[in-house]
Write a protein that holds these residues in place. Structure first.
Motif, PDB file in Angstrom:
ATOM      1  N   GLN A 645       7.294  -2.964   4.767  1.00  0.00           N
ATOM      2  CA  GLN A 645       6.522  -4.198   4.930  1.00  0.00           C
ATOM      3  C   GLN A 645       7.386  -5.361   4.447  1.00  0.00           C
ATOM      4  OE1 GLN A 645       3.063  -4.102   5.931  1.00  0.00           O
ATOM      5  NE2 GLN A 645       3.257  -6.303   6.227  1.00  0.00           N
ATOM      6  N   ASP A 647       7.834  -8.711   2.551  1.00  0.00           N
ATOM      7  CA  ASP A 647       7.174  -9.403   1.438  1.00  0.00           C
ATOM      8  C   ASP A 647       7.792 -10.792   1.343  1.00  0.00           C
ATOM      9  OD1 ASP A 647       5.773 -10.090  -0.818  1.00  0.00           O
ATOM     10  OD2 ASP A 647       7.097  -9.009  -2.195  1.00  0.00           O
ATOM     11  N   SER A 664       5.777   0.142   2.265  1.00  0.00           N
ATOM     12  CA  SER A 664       4.434  -0.368   2.527  1.00  0.00           C
ATOM     13  C   SER A 664       3.442   0.029   1.440  1.00  0.00           C
ATOM     14  CB  SER A 664       3.944   0.127   3.884  1.00  0.00           C
ATOM     15  OG  SER A 664       3.832   1.539   3.894  1.00  0.00           O
ATOM     16  N   TYR A 667       3.699  -2.522  -1.240  1.00  0.00           N
ATOM     17  CA  TYR A 667       3.104  -3.780  -0.785  1.00  0.00           C
ATOM     18  C   TYR A 667       1.580  -3.712  -0.850  1.00  0.00           C
ATOM     19  CZ  TYR A 667       1.954  -7.722   2.249  1.00  0.00           C
ATOM     20  OH  TYR A 667       1.435  -8.893   2.760  1.00  0.00           O
TER      21      TYR A 667
END
Length: 736
Positions: A645, A647, A664, A667
């Motif tokens: 993911q 950020d 992920s 996150y």
């Protein structure tokens, strides 16, 4: 006598003059001619043998070359731009302590830009070359070269004239050379003892200002090159069969399908926010920064396997400490809400350190419960299946790990001991499955470190571009590389640029570039980093000696005993700090899941393990190599399984929008932590007000109290002041 005392030029001025002379004479010159001409220009009176030492040092640093062609040794200037201004690593590291923080930030940004500008040329060529370089051997050549430079300067520093007008004088002993020596000494000690966990009986470099035993006072640099090579093979684990610095890791379709079907992967986030208490009174509104309240929370997000989803429906488990009134009063959850007035026995500095340790410990609690299969979903109460891989946001080393903090008998020490104890609990779980077990593999407890002050890989890369590549390939990749800019870059920025310069792997969804892995032992992260254990004694005997000394002092002067002197010898033998000293190892590496322009910043990955029996000189290193490579392979498989993911974080100090790529599961944990953090503040506000009223011995209506966000810059400034008042170590950032 100090060279300045006799009115002569210092070492850097002589070096600049030599380089300038050689630039004027591209055909080269002999040492005799250099001494004669340069001495005349500078009005120098030191001897020709003294100039040999200057020339040897310039050759060692790569500023000039020497040739024996024709039977006569001649010195030449390397084909470099701006040679008189070019700085080597030791020159720059010498200046770092004198740089203001604002300038350091500017330098870091310039370094990132410099790497980016050369990403498609110099950096790409370096990356391609490192695919062929055996990792342990390159680390050996690098450290060996740094030691040779140190020894060359030591020869100059300890040189006494035997002839001429300065007979008996140490003509090179000036402030500039001494600063350079101290910088080289500090750099090598950091690399050897903190970053690589090299025992001092293999390479022994004393502190520069170490009193009678310091390098300044005639102490020697002692090393055994054969043993050093062997120990590096147990510290630096290359990629693939060739064990190279960089390499390709591929996950088969079968392995990826199995991981998606069977593996539970979790991530955790430990975060905090702070605010000042604002109180409405009859005289107006009062906001006092002395009443800064910190709210700590740890959250784990658990990604279920496809098999669990098939059996129980789509499941996304969340685990956290209960957000209830009882939680704050429960000693098992201490540290979730903190304010200075709750800890009157601590100084401001001690409190700030404890608050940061508490943020870490709150996350450790979540990690420990999830990793050991004791966690339940925060909403449904369902038992959470133990994860195959747990990825923590941040480093897996405890925030506070210095023994002087661990043995404190106050709330600060309590928090530190809990953090160490939680780390031990996780390591015990890992060690319960021996690495030689053919039926099962240990769980993986990993960290995703988004920001690091470590400068191990970036130092190696800068050196390799300018000098190391010449040693291994016969020609430097870029002899004009401006180390004065490149040295300020962090490891994460350097490795991001390095991997982004490479072509995409054949199948980006199942393969990735990766770096070699480096192992550090727990003592390297503590104040025992350079401790030389006596023969036949281990860490237990060392702590026993500390305990004995404290008890002897107590018998003489009374006072308060530290923790390790209060507990029995039997309890000390089973103490968590000792357990980590003897067993905890941390392996770190980089995975190149980045590309584009600009490329998202990659984290450093690390995992916890225990390999001592295989990483000593007496141990068989093959099981350690197999385990590290297998764990890296499993972690890469897990990352492809849970995916990544972006950020988008905001750097409040530089006003830059920084895009980072993270697992992920990490996150998701961070996103849930934000939501629970708001609930934490609203639910615990009444308790904070009650404690404040009790402290001030007055009635305060909760409706008259607001918790107002504190300015980020102001908060960081407060913490920086606290760190300077009670620094955990002079090299705290280097170990993060």
């Amino acid at each position: 006598m100090h060279s300045e005392a006799v009115g002569k030029p210092d070492v850097p001025k002589r070096e600049v003059a030599i380089i300038k002379f050689l630039r004027e004479n591209p055909e080269g010159s002999t040492a005799s001619n250099i001494h004669q001409e340069v001495s005349k220009r500078l009005g120098d009176t030191i001897s020709r043998p003294a100039y040999y030492k200057l020339l040897d040092r310039l050759v060692a640093t790569g500023k000039i070359e020497q040739s024996e062609a024709g039977g006569t040794r001649r010195y030449f200037l390397l084909p470099q731009l701006h040679a008189t201004n070019r700085l080597t690593l030791d020159d720059v590291y010498e200046m770092l302590p004198f740089v203001e923080s604002s300038e350091t930030m500017a330098r870091a940004i310039e370094a990132q830009r410099y790497f980016f500008e050369h990403r498609e040329t110099v950096i790409r060529e370096a990356a391609q070359a490192l695919l062929e370089e055996p990792a342990a051997n390159l680390f050996f050549l690098w450290i060996q070269h740094l030691i040779q430079m140190l020894e060359a300067d030591l020869k100059s520093y300890r040189h006494f004239e035997k002839s001429g007008t300065c007979v008996g004088q140490a003509v090179f002993v000036d402030n500039s050379l001494e600063r350079r020596l101290q910088s080289q000494c500090d750099t090598l000690r950091d690399l050897l003892y903190r970053q690589l966990s090299i025992p001092r009986n293999i390479v022994d470099i004393p502190e520069w200002n170490g009193g009678l035993y310091g390098l300044k006072q005639e102490a020697k640099v002692n090393y055994n090159w054969d043993d050093f090579k062997r120990i590096l093979e147990r510290r630096v684990f290359g990629v693939g069969e060739k064990r190279t610095v960089l390499g390709l890791i591929t996950v088969t379709s079968e392995a990826l399908a199995t991981a998606k079907q069977e593996h539970v992967i979790s991530g955790s986030d430990g975060s905090f926010h702070a605010g000042t208490l604002g109180i409405r009174t009859a005289k107006g509104y009062v906001e006092d920064e002395s009443f800064v309240v910190t709210f700590n929370n740890g959250v784990a997000y658990i990604r279920s396997s496809e098999r669990i989803n098939q059996q129980r429906g789509q499941k996304k488990f969340i685990h956290s400490a209960p957000i209830t009134r009882q939680t704050l009063d429960d000693p098992a959850y201490k540290g979730m809400v903190l304010a200075p007035f709750m800890f009157p026995t601590l100084t401001d500095s001690e409190y700030e350190h404890m608050a940061k340790a508490a943020t870490d410990v709150v996350q450790w609690r979540v990690d420990d419960e999830v990793f050991n299969g004791k966690a339940r979903d925060v909403i449904t109460g369902e038992q959470i299946v133990t994860p195959r891989i747990h990825i923590r946001d941040g480093t897996i080393t405890p925030q506070e790990r210095y023994f002087s903090h661990y043995y404190r008998m106050d709330p600060y020490g309590d928090i530190v001991r809990e953090g160490i104890g939680r780390s031990r609990s996780i390591l015990e779980r890992i060690r319960s499955t021996p690495i030689e077990n053919s039926r099962a593999k240990p769980q993986i407890y990993a960290g995703s470190v988004k920001s690091t002050q470590n400068r191990l890989f970036c130092r190696l890369l800068n050196w390799y571009i300018v000098l190391g590549s010449k040693l291994t390939r016969g020609q430097a990749i870029a002899p004009n590389w401006d180390i004065s800019q490149g040295v300020y870059i962090s490891d994460t920025d350097a490795m991001t640029s390095l991997f982004a310069s490479m072509p995409l792997p054949p199948n980006p969804k199942q393969s990735s570039w990766a770096s070699c892995a480096v192992l550090r032992e727990f003592p390297s992260l503590t104040n025992f980093f350079d401790t030389k254990l006596s023969q036949g004694n281990g860490w237990f005997e060392l702590l026993l000696a500390h305990r004995k000394k404290e008890l002897e002092e107590y018998e003489k002067y009374r006072g308060n005993l530290p923790y390790h002197a209060i507990i029995s010898e039997e309890e000390l033998a089973n103490d968590s700090y000792l357990y980590l000293l003897e067993n905890a190892d941390y392996v770190s590496f980089y995975i190149g899941h980045t590309s584009g322009n600009p490329a998202p910043k990659i984290p450093r990955y690390e995992f916890l393990c225990s390999l001592r029996q295989h990483t000593s000189l007496d141990g068989d290193s093959q099981p350690a190599l197999n385990f590290v490579q297998s764990t890296v392979q499993q972690l890469v498989t897990g990352l492809f399984t849970c995916e990544f993911q972006l950020d988008r974080d905001h750097n409040y100090m530089s006003n830059l929008n920084i895009v980072k790529i993270i697992p992920s599961v990490v996150y998701q944990a961070h996103e849930f932590a934000k939501t629970l953090g708001k609930k934490l503040e609203s639910d615990f506000k009444s308790i904070v007000v009650a404690k404040l009223a009790q402290r001030r011995n007055q009635t305060i209506d909760e409706r008259d109290v607001d918790i107002n966000p504190i300015n980020v810059t102001r908060y960081l400034q407060r913490f920086n002041v606290a760190r300077q008042a009670l620094p955990p170590s002079s090299d705290e950032n280097k170990t993060r």
